[in-house]
Motif scaffolding. Sequence first.
Motif, PDB file in Angstrom:
ATOM      1  N   ASN A  82     -28.828  -0.124  33.288  1.00 26.65           N
ATOM      2  CA  ASN A  82     -27.804  -0.072  32.495  1.00 26.65           C
ATOM      3  C   ASN A  82     -26.805  -0.995  32.951  1.00 26.65           C
ATOM      4  OD1 ASN A  82     -27.588   1.419  30.133  1.00 26.65           O
ATOM      5  ND2 ASN A  82     -27.912   3.052  31.434  1.00 26.65           N
ATOM      6  N   ASN A  83     -26.431  -2.137  31.901  1.00 21.26           N
ATOM      7  CA  ASN A  83     -25.524  -2.951  32.402  1.00 21.26           C
ATOM      8  C   ASN A  83     -24.465  -3.046  31.285  1.00 21.26           C
ATOM      9  OD1 ASN A  83     -24.700  -5.523  33.339  1.00 21.26           O
ATOM     10  ND2 ASN A  83     -26.534  -6.433  33.839  1.00 21.26           N
ATOM     11  N   THR A  84     -23.075  -2.731  31.647  1.00 18.71           N
ATOM     12  CA  THR A  84     -21.995  -2.649  31.053  1.00 18.71           C
ATOM     13  C   THR A  84     -20.921  -3.987  31.321  1.00 18.71           C
ATOM     14  OG1 THR A  84     -22.270  -0.428  30.736  1.00 18.71           O
ATOM     15  CG2 THR A  84     -20.123  -1.407  30.145  1.00 18.71           C
ATOM     16  N   TYR A  85     -20.578  -4.418  30.097  1.00 18.52           N
ATOM     17  CA  TYR A  85     -19.453  -5.303  30.261  1.00 18.52           C
ATOM     18  C   TYR A  85     -18.398  -4.718  29.919  1.00 18.52           C
ATOM     19  CZ  TYR A  85     -15.702  -8.929  29.223  1.00 18.52           C
ATOM     20  OH  TYR A  85     -14.872  -9.751  29.458  1.00 18.52           O
ATOM     21  N   ARG A  86     -16.974  -4.864  30.656  1.00 22.81           N
ATOM     22  CA  ARG A  86     -15.853  -4.173  30.330  1.00 22.81           C
ATOM     23  C   ARG A  86     -14.962  -4.952  30.295  1.00 22.81           C
ATOM     24  NH1 ARG A  86     -15.084   1.303  29.510  1.00 22.81           N
ATOM     25  NH2 ARG A  86     -16.833   1.670  30.742  1.00 22.81           N
ATOM     26  N   GLY A  87     -14.055  -5.601  29.564  1.00 21.46           N
ATOM     27  CA  GLY A  87     -12.872  -6.560  29.656  1.00 21.46           C
ATOM     28  C   GLY A  87     -11.816  -6.284  28.787  1.00 21.46           C
ATOM     29  N   LEU A  88     -10.587  -6.606  29.382  1.00 18.82           N
ATOM     30  CA  LEU A  88      -9.256  -6.514  28.631  1.00 18.82           C
ATOM     31  C   LEU A  88      -8.757  -7.903  28.733  1.00 18.82           C
ATOM     32  CD1 LEU A  88      -6.823  -4.781  27.618  1.00 18.82           C
ATOM     33  CD2 LEU A  88      -6.323  -4.642  29.983  1.00 18.82           C
ATOM     34  N   VAL A  89      -8.252  -8.251  27.343  1.00 24.89           N
ATOM     35  CA  VAL A  89      -7.361  -9.540  27.325  1.00 24.89           C
ATOM     36  C   VAL A  89      -6.025  -8.774  26.885  1.00 24.89           C
ATOM     37  CG1 VAL A  89      -6.959 -11.578  26.144  1.00 24.89           C
ATOM     38  CG2 VAL A  89      -9.531 -11.067  26.858  1.00 24.89           C
ATOM     39  N   LYS A  90      -4.979  -8.858  27.460  1.00 23.21           N
ATOM     40  CA  LYS A  90      -3.931  -8.512  27.117  1.00 23.21           C
ATOM     41  C   LYS A  90      -2.699  -9.611  26.912  1.00 23.21           C
ATOM     42  CE  LYS A  90      -0.782  -4.742  28.243  1.00 23.21           C
ATOM     43  NZ  LYS A  90      -0.315  -3.609  28.989  1.00 23.21           N
ATOM     44  N   VAL A  91      -2.265  -9.753  25.678  1.00 27.67           N
ATOM     45  CA  VAL A  91      -1.126 -10.618  25.872  1.00 27.67           C
ATOM     46  C   VAL A  91       0.251  -9.950  25.650  1.00 27.67           C
ATOM     47  CG1 VAL A  91      -0.184 -12.468  24.535  1.00 27.67           C
ATOM     48  CG2 VAL A  91      -2.788 -12.502  24.704  1.00 27.67           C
ATOM     49  N   GLY A  92       1.300 -10.268  26.338  1.00 24.27           N
ATOM     50  CA  GLY A  92       2.391  -9.481  26.305  1.00 24.27           C
ATOM     51  C   GLY A  92       3.309 -10.225  25.371  1.00 24.27           C
ATOM     52  N   LYS A  93       4.338  -9.260  25.225  1.00 28.47           N
ATOM     53  CA  LYS A  93       5.285  -9.786  24.198  1.00 28.47           C
ATOM     54  C   LYS A  93       5.863 -11.046  24.100  1.00 28.47           C
ATOM     55  CE  LYS A  93       7.458  -5.515  22.338  1.00 28.47           C
ATOM     56  NZ  LYS A  93       8.305  -4.566  22.491  1.00 28.47           N
ATOM     57  N   LYS A  94       6.000 -11.624  25.479  1.00 32.52           N
ATOM     58  CA  LYS A  94       6.957 -12.967  25.779  1.00 32.52           C
ATOM     59  C   LYS A  94       6.029 -13.925  26.161  1.00 32.52           C
ATOM     60  CE  LYS A  94      11.138 -10.794  27.406  1.00 32.52           C
ATOM     61  NZ  LYS A  94      11.596 -10.087  28.583  1.00 32.52           N
ATOM     62  N   ALA A  95       4.575 -13.582  26.114  1.00 33.71           N
ATOM     63  CA  ALA A  95       3.576 -14.736  26.486  1.00 33.71           C
ATOM     64  C   ALA A  95       3.418 -15.569  25.227  1.00 33.71           C
ATOM     65  CB  ALA A  95       2.325 -14.155  26.955  1.00 33.71           C
ATOM     66  N   SER A  96       4.380 -16.194  24.931  1.00 26.19           N
ATOM     67  CA  SER A  96       3.971 -17.184  23.567  1.00 26.19           C
ATOM     68  C   SER A  96       2.825 -18.261  23.948  1.00 26.19           C
ATOM     69  CB  SER A  96       5.222 -18.132  23.214  1.00 26.19           C
ATOM     70  OG  SER A  96       5.437 -19.009  24.465  1.00 26.19           O
ATOM     71  N   HIS A  97       2.013 -18.489  22.724  1.00 28.63           N
ATOM     72  CA  HIS A  97       0.797 -19.608  22.885  1.00 28.63           C
ATOM     73  C   HIS A  97      -0.247 -19.254  23.948  1.00 28.63           C
ATOM     74  CE1 HIS A  97       4.314 -21.591  20.842  1.00 28.63           C
ATOM     75  NE2 HIS A  97       3.621 -21.766  19.802  1.00 28.63           N
ATOM     76  N   ALA A  98      -0.353 -18.004  24.099  1.00 30.57           N
ATOM     77  CA  ALA A  98      -1.411 -17.641  24.813  1.00 30.57           C
ATOM     78  C   ALA A  98      -2.798 -17.881  24.393  1.00 30.57           C
ATOM     79  CB  ALA A  98      -1.480 -16.176  25.318  1.00 30.57           C
ATOM     80  N   ARG A  99      -3.841 -18.389  24.923  1.00 30.23           N
ATOM     81  CA  ARG A  99      -5.104 -18.649  24.540  1.00 30.23           C
ATOM     82  C   ARG A  99      -6.293 -17.993  25.432  1.00 30.23           C
ATOM     83  NH1 ARG A  99      -6.710 -23.838  21.715  1.00 30.23           N
ATOM     84  NH2 ARG A  99      -8.560 -22.346  21.026  1.00 30.23           N
ATOM     85  N   ASN A 100      -7.117 -17.337  24.757  1.00 30.65           N
ATOM     86  CA  ASN A 100      -8.159 -16.842  25.610  1.00 30.65           C
ATOM     87  C   ASN A 100      -9.626 -17.206  24.740  1.00 30.65           C
ATOM     88  OD1 ASN A 100     -10.204 -14.103  25.256  1.00 30.65           O
ATOM     89  ND2 ASN A 100      -9.615 -14.563  27.315  1.00 30.65           N
ATOM     90  N   TYR A 101     -10.596 -17.446  25.649  1.00 34.78           N
ATOM     91  CA  TYR A 101     -11.893 -17.441  24.942  1.00 34.78           C
ATOM     92  C   TYR A 101     -12.734 -16.612  25.605  1.00 34.78           C
ATOM     93  CZ  TYR A 101     -16.636 -19.322  23.956  1.00 34.78           C
ATOM     94  OH  TYR A 101     -18.001 -19.335  23.614  1.00 34.78           O
ATOM     95  N   SER A 102     -13.427 -15.883  25.227  1.00 35.02           N
ATOM     96  CA  SER A 102     -14.480 -14.831  25.886  1.00 35.02           C
ATOM     97  C   SER A 102     -15.896 -15.118  25.168  1.00 35.02           C
ATOM     98  CB  SER A 102     -14.169 -13.380  25.516  1.00 35.02           C
ATOM     99  OG  SER A 102     -12.594 -13.159  26.163  1.00 35.02           O
ATOM    100  N   GLN A 103     -16.706 -15.035  26.204  1.00 32.99           N
ATOM    101  CA  GLN A 103     -18.279 -15.031  25.746  1.00 32.99           C
ATOM    102  C   GLN A 103     -18.940 -14.112  26.578  1.00 32.99           C
ATOM    103  OE1 GLN A 103     -20.138 -18.973  26.084  1.00 32.99           O
ATOM    104  NE2 GLN A 103     -22.059 -17.895  26.204  1.00 32.99           N
ATOM    105  N   CYS A 104     -19.399 -13.154  25.862  1.00 30.22           N
ATOM    106  CA  CYS A 104     -20.203 -11.986  26.650  1.00 30.22           C
ATOM    107  C   CYS A 104     -21.758 -12.041  26.032  1.00 30.22           C
ATOM    108  CB  CYS A 104     -19.544 -10.583  26.392  1.00 30.22           C
ATOM    109  SG  CYS A 104     -17.835 -10.733  26.636  1.00 30.22           S
ATOM    110  N   ASP A 105     -22.241 -12.206  26.956  1.00 29.07           N
ATOM    111  CA  ASP A 105     -24.048 -12.409  26.528  1.00 29.07           C
ATOM    112  C   ASP A 105     -24.679 -11.378  27.201  1.00 29.07           C
ATOM    113  OD1 ASP A 105     -23.282 -14.504  24.649  1.00 29.07           O
ATOM    114  OD2 ASP A 105     -23.831 -16.088  26.157  1.00 29.07           O
ATOM    115  N   SER A 106     -25.722 -10.847  26.565  1.00 33.34           N
ATOM    116  CA  SER A 106     -26.602  -9.846  27.164  1.00 33.34           C
ATOM    117  C   SER A 106     -28.068 -10.053  27.091  1.00 33.34           C
ATOM    118  CB  SER A 106     -26.514  -8.287  26.703  1.00 33.34           C
ATOM    119  OG  SER A 106     -25.067  -7.899  26.871  1.00 33.34           O
TER     120      SER A 106
END
Lengths: 482, 254
Positions: free
Chosen positions: A370-394
């Motif tokens: 069993n293989n689990t990906y668990r990920g959190l992307v959290k952008v705080g209130k003051k974090a302006s112009h944050a960027r995230n790119y996530s790619q999860c392949d199984s």
Amino acid sequence: MSTTETNEIEKLANQEYKYGFVTDIETESAPKGLNEDIIALISKKKNEPEWMLEYRLKAYRHWLKMEEPEWPNVSYTKPDFQDIIYYSAPKNRPKYNSLDEVDPELIKTFEKLGIPLEEQKIFAGVAVDAVFDSVSVATTYKEKLKEMGIIFCSMSEAIQEHPGLVKKYIGSVVPYTDNFYAALNSAVFTDGSFAFIPKGVRCPMELSTYFRINASNTGQFERTLIVAEDSAYVSYLEGCTAPMRDENQLHAAVVELVALDNAEIKYSTIQNWYAGDKEGRGGIYNFVTKRGLCKGVNSKISWTQVETGSSITWKYPSCVLQGDNSIGEFYSVAVTNNMQQADTGTKMIHIGHNTRSTIVSKGISAGVSNNTYRGLVKVGKKASHARNYSQCDSLLIGDKCGAHTFPYLEVNNPTAIIEHEATTSKIGEDQIFYLNQRGLSTEDAVSMIVNGYCKEVFRELPMEFAVEAQKLLSVSLEGSVG
Amino acid sequence: MLEIKNLHASIDGKDILKGINLTVKAGEVHAIMGPNGSGKSTLAQVLAGREEYEVTEGEVLFNGKNLLEMAPEDRAREGVFLAFQYPIEIPGVSNVNLLKTALNEIRKYRNEEPLDSMDFLNMIKSKMSLVDMPNDLMQRSVNEGFSGGEKKRNEIFQMAVLNPALGILDETDSGLDIDALRIVANGVTKLRSPENAFVVVTHYQRLLNYIVPDYVHVLFNGRIIKSGDKSLALELEEKGYDWVKEHITEFVGQ
């Protein structure tokens, strides 16, 4: 020389002979179990300053109030924490006198991975010749690093030699209150690595525990701390492709990284702890807390991991993007075969302005794993112009394994741009047949397909490590396709 | 080189090949034609060793060896190459990496030393010109994002590099425009030699304008119902497969 002196010497010599190395270990071990006395003993044995003991005790008292978490997607018998020996002398007696005594299967694997004979001995726990090449190499490197002001030593040594630095940074990224296993580690850790790259210095080589003398037995509660000052750069390699066996089933390490203004830390891991037999018996539980703090502006932390070992892997190398324009990256290949379970991923915590993060996760499941990906992307209130790119392949091999993806998103600033892509695929019969038709055996075909699938992660690894990782992947998936 | 005797094969219990007999000698080019569903591609796949097909009867000898008993990779190493009708994508694996691995596997099977990188690259370059293979396709992942024409060209290029004794082309002309068709066909023509042979499976006659066959066989309903020289292909083109179907009643009636 006087007679008394001679007698003294003889006495000493006899003593050594009489009690030897084995007895030494026995007397250097703490009794089983965990309490404040044991922690005091660990601290005393290591000749630690008072503040370190205080820190350990605080962590312990907090741990007592915590519950072992049950949210990961793994199942196992919880360890009995009173049945563990928390301190034994750092040097272990070799288990075997020659490679002939070692499990031939293990030797076969070493050969497939192309591990030199002398190193095979170290990994398998065989006595090594007194003069071992990598030791002298290590000493040479250490001298060179010292000239540049780089500190690279064991955690125990760092506590003795550089207490100011350790005190300043330990627990600053992963406080002992963070989680159950981090608290336990903070209370009882015995050793680990410490690296400090001073302002403006670019570390000229990959730092690796491999080159650190006595690094092979850092114990089950390892503690690592890496600090890169302003504009410093370091690439750190952890682990190796050789299957590592260990008497201790539970491994709970803590790794903390701190990057100041314009600094960059690249942390690469190849984890191949013993995964247990085909029924999953005897494998290592690897419960690790790894976190990097991009403290300064324009700082960058990249985690690259290739996880193939352990019966249970549970880790989320994370980045706290505190400095403006800081960058966090996570590249992961996690392979599970037979009865293995992995719950791994990352956390990207955006706090500063214009922070960016990239997540590329490649899970490969075979057997009944069993293989689990668990990920959190959290952008705080003051974090302006944050960027995230996530790619999860199984990628699934066979039809008895499982792949799971749990992406969590918490976005509290409207200027954020978040992208998430996820795919699940099976190795196609078509692909295997195509490669068969070009002259490749099915095993080689699978290995080629899987390595192609992992390419985006492998290219983040230092060259030599990448080559090893490819071989390791092939070995890990051996026999997974009928 | 290749002897197919009374070959029967089925998939999911459905009979597709119902007694194929065919002999191919070194230096020859055989074209297999026939309408959709006649079993042309099945024949190609069975020869290459696709597991989904079950051989229920018959025998196939390749240079005197029992081909049907060999694993697909051993057939390839013995010198059987299949140019796929639908070439498969392998993401992340570069074309050049696949070719080098494949070539060295085949050399190993024949107890030859692996080619070193320099010799390999020199050889690759000479073969690239054969099918006008653009340089950038070499470094790209196998067939990933290739156009239809590029995929087919890549198949012929791989064949040129691996230099098989027997090349089986499974509808290599389908989906090709006339320029690509000419490039692919000329590549095959240049590869022809007294030592090798080709079986060209095609639906249309037009490929045979460029690859001139020694023999043409018409496959219908799992059997070869008519064989002839290249003029048979032209006759088919002119009269259509209905003509063959009329012919079949005659054939079955016999």
